[in-house]
Design a protein around this motif. Structure first.
Motif, PDB file in Angstrom:
ATOM      1  N   SER A  41      45.214  12.707  -5.057  1.00  0.00           N
ATOM      2  CA  SER A  41      44.146  13.128  -5.969  1.00  0.00           C
ATOM      3  C   SER A  41      43.886  14.627  -5.916  1.00  0.00           C
ATOM      4  CB  SER A  41      42.859  12.373  -5.653  1.00  0.00           C
ATOM      5  OG  SER A  41      42.452  12.623  -4.307  1.00  0.00           O
ATOM      6  N   ASN A  99      50.828  17.996  -3.754  1.00  0.00           N
ATOM      7  CA  ASN A  99      50.772  17.567  -5.145  1.00  0.00           C
ATOM      8  C   ASN A  99      51.773  18.401  -5.937  1.00  0.00           C
ATOM      9  OD1 ASN A  99      50.156  17.160  -7.865  1.00  0.00           O
ATOM     10  ND2 ASN A  99      47.962  16.958  -7.483  1.00  0.00           N
ATOM     11  N   CYS A 124      50.713  11.701  -8.755  1.00  0.00           N
ATOM     12  CA  CYS A 124      49.892  12.879  -8.455  1.00  0.00           C
ATOM     13  C   CYS A 124      48.893  13.136  -9.572  1.00  0.00           C
ATOM     14  CB  CYS A 124      50.776  14.115  -8.286  1.00  0.00           C
ATOM     15  SG  CYS A 124      51.937  14.036  -6.907  1.00  0.00           S
ATOM     16  N   ASN A 125      47.771  13.677  -9.196  1.00  0.00           N
ATOM     17  CA  ASN A 125      46.747  14.092 -10.152  1.00  0.00           C
ATOM     18  C   ASN A 125      47.256  15.302 -10.920  1.00  0.00           C
ATOM     19  OD1 ASN A 125      44.486  14.998 -11.518  1.00  0.00           O
ATOM     20  ND2 ASN A 125      43.108  14.794  -9.765  1.00  0.00           N
ATOM     21  N   TYR A 128      44.521  18.485 -11.290  1.00  0.00           N
ATOM     22  CA  TYR A 128      43.883  19.173 -10.171  1.00  0.00           C
ATOM     23  C   TYR A 128      44.391  20.620 -10.089  1.00  0.00           C
ATOM     24  CZ  TYR A 128      41.884  20.075  -5.613  1.00  0.00           C
ATOM     25  OH  TYR A 128      41.134  20.601  -4.586  1.00  0.00           O
ATOM     26  N   GLN A 222      38.093  18.105 -13.961  1.00  0.00           N
ATOM     27  CA  GLN A 222      38.615  18.436 -12.642  1.00  0.00           C
ATOM     28  C   GLN A 222      38.136  19.836 -12.282  1.00  0.00           C
ATOM     29  OE1 GLN A 222      40.737  16.579 -10.488  1.00  0.00           O
ATOM     30  NE2 GLN A 222      40.125  14.884 -11.810  1.00  0.00           N
TER      31      GLN A 222
END
Length: 541
Positions: A41, A99, A124-125, A128, A222
């Motif tokens: 995240s 990430n 994966c986010n 972000y 985000q």
């Protein structure tokens, strides 16, 4: 009837045998591999990988992790040496994953390279914000911030203000990227990892010498942590500054990934961060080339920005291009005295010029200058034509000629390759002209003409300081040269012994430099990583 009875009995035996075989087969577990958590995240996560039911395990078996998880093998970034040393049919390991904005998948390989089991994907986010780093803008009252996400977010912005809970100003970011087709060689193409979308925002009209808090935000709600920096001091002779400078560092935490690894760079970054925590006056970092030592392995850029984040989110991180960022077989500048090879392994300056944005009008961060307090900094690319008549030489001459010494009494000139060093590894045979001599004959007259106080170089993995020198002769009032390529790459081994008389101090050790100015002096300290001991110090008036 007898034949029928035998046939029925035979069929019963066959069916019983099949049932028993099925039961036995079911009792032997199929290879299983599970990775958890299955989502990153933030900027990193510790992933636990468990496997069981491995048939005939051996100590030569190994775990691989690849990204993209389902992309072509030629585009995957592998770890290949995490061994199953216990030769157990079941086991567990933990790995820290960054990430990378694309999914990971783990594979269990037998010693002969066959895939025995594979895990679920770890995603994966995409939104972000990562790789946040600061740089000075074109104007003294501005600060640039860059970051990376996985999506081209038109609403990406930086919010900022003068208190951590009052971020009332915002600036939208521009966005760009590069792709595998921009690379210039096989290694950079084979180990390419998409850099994501690179966002770039400029905070302007900032008051001098003021603490500013900022936060990265996106349309997907985000946001980064709230960071802060101190704006540049007023340009003037009485504006004292404190900064760090070094070169040739790389990445320290490599987890068996393919590529180069420089563990001593870790203490360099940690010691600089510790100095920042103990002395808030430090407000600038200068990194003089050979930055991530990615050399075609794109994952190294990811790790580098992760490692410098505690520094680069708080002070402007100013860079200069080195041979391992740029040099490639097709580069246009190859003078007779040069030793320019394929040191970037196909990157040809593309990651460098896209991931950093230094001040100046459109030179891809290759050569530029800025005023900071009472210092004028000028940066040159030693990988591009700097001979009289070239575009870069003309710019250097104009820049140095325009310095107002009543405002910035000190001039610090910097580039990756040195004009003076005791290293002999790169010297050509049979008394041919070396790259050092070629640079010196083109650039040293400029340093003398404009009375440059200090020249900072890297490339050689040591700390070296000359006397004030011109044309290989110690000369009062001439430029003092310092080679500071001791950030983390393997130490220099081939040097002149004893050193020539123009060397005032030499230390083949890892570390960094601190630079301090006041109204009438500039002091440089070489600090080693082992104990943060000041091993050399000199002052220029």
């Amino acid at each position: 009837d007898g034949l029928s009875t035998v046939s029925i009995d035979t069929m019963r035996n066959i069916i019983s045998a099949l049932v028993i075989s099925a039961v036995v087969a079911c009792s032997i577990a199929a290879p299983i591999m599970v990775a958890s958590p299955d989502f990153i995240s933030g900027d990193k996560a510790t992933i636990t990988i468990k496997w069981s039911g491995i048939p005939s395990p051996s100590s030569g078996d190994y775990i691989g992790v690849q990204s993209p998880a389902d992309g072509p093998l030629s585009r995957r970034q592998p770890w290949t040496t995490i061994k199953n040393t216990n030769a157990a049919s079941s086991g567990m390991i933990e790995i820290e994953l960054l990430n990378w904005r694309s999914a990971y998948r783990f594979f269990y390989y037998s010693a002969n390279g066959n895939i025995v089991a594979q895990s679920n994907a770890v995603t994966c986010n995409q939104d972000y914000p990562m790789h946040i780093h600061l740089a000075l803008g074109d104007q003294p009252n501005s600060m640039r911030v860059m970051w990376v996400t996985g999506n081209n977010d038109s609403a990406a912005q930086v919010n900022f203000g003068f208190a951590p809970n009052e971020l009332q100003y915002s600036v939208p970011a521009s966005s760009s990227t590069y792709d595998v087709d921009d690379m210039c060689g096989l290694k950079a193409e084979s180990f390419f990892l998409h850099p994501g979308v690179i966002h770039d925002a400029l905070m302007s009209n900032l008051p001098p010498n003021t603490q500013v808090w900022y936060q990265i935000r996106s349309s997907a709600k985000q946001q980064s942590a709230v960071h802060s920096f101190r704006t540049a001091p007023v340009t003037g002779p009485d504006s004292a500054v404190s900064l760090f400078a070094f070169g040739d560092s790389g990445v320290s935490y490599c987890q068996n990934m393919e590529g180069w690894c420089e563990p001593p760079s870790g203490p360099t970054y940690l010691n600089i961060k510790s100095d920042m925590e103990s002395n808030s006056n430090f407000s600038l970092v200068v990194h003089i080339g050979d930055i991530a030592y990615a050399v075609g392995y794109a994952n190294r850029w990811e790790q580098f920005f992760h490692e410098i984040s505690p520094i680069a989110t708080q002070v402007p991180y100013m860079v200069s291009i080195g041979n391992h960022e740029y040099d490639w077989s097709g580069q246009p500048f190859k003078p007779y005295w040069g030793n320019y090879g394929d040191d970037s392994h196909g990157e040809c300056g593309i990651p460098y010029s896209n991931r950093f944005h230094m001040p100046g009008p459109g030179q891809q961060s290759l050569w530029y200058s800025f005023d900071y307090g009472n210092i004028h900094f000028t940066f040159m690319s030693a990988e591009h034509d700097m001979q009289p008549g070239s575009q870069q030489y003309t710019w250097l001459y104009t820049d140095l000629a325009s310095v107002d010494r009543t405002r910035t009494p000190f001039i610090v000139f910097s580039s990756h390759r040195p004009l003076y060093t005791t290293e002999t590894e790169d010297l050509p045979p049979n008394n041919q002209t070396s790259y050092i001599e070629g640079l010196r004959m083109n650039i040293e007259p400029l340093l003398a003409k404009f009375q440059v106080d200090l020249a900072l170089w890297a490339h050689v993995h040591a700390y070296e300081r000359t006397c004030p020198i011109f044309n290989l002769t110690c000369t009062e009032g001439a430029t003092t040269h310092a080679v500071i390529g001791m950030g983390g790459m393997d130490k220099a081994t081939e040097v002149m012994n004893p050193p020539p008389t123009w060397i005032a101090y030499r230390e083949i050790d890892y570390g960094y430099t601190r630079i301090f100015t006041d109204s009438d002096s500039l002091t440089l300290q070489f600090v080693n990583n082992n104990g943060r001991v000041v091993k050399d110090q000199f002052t220029l008036k």
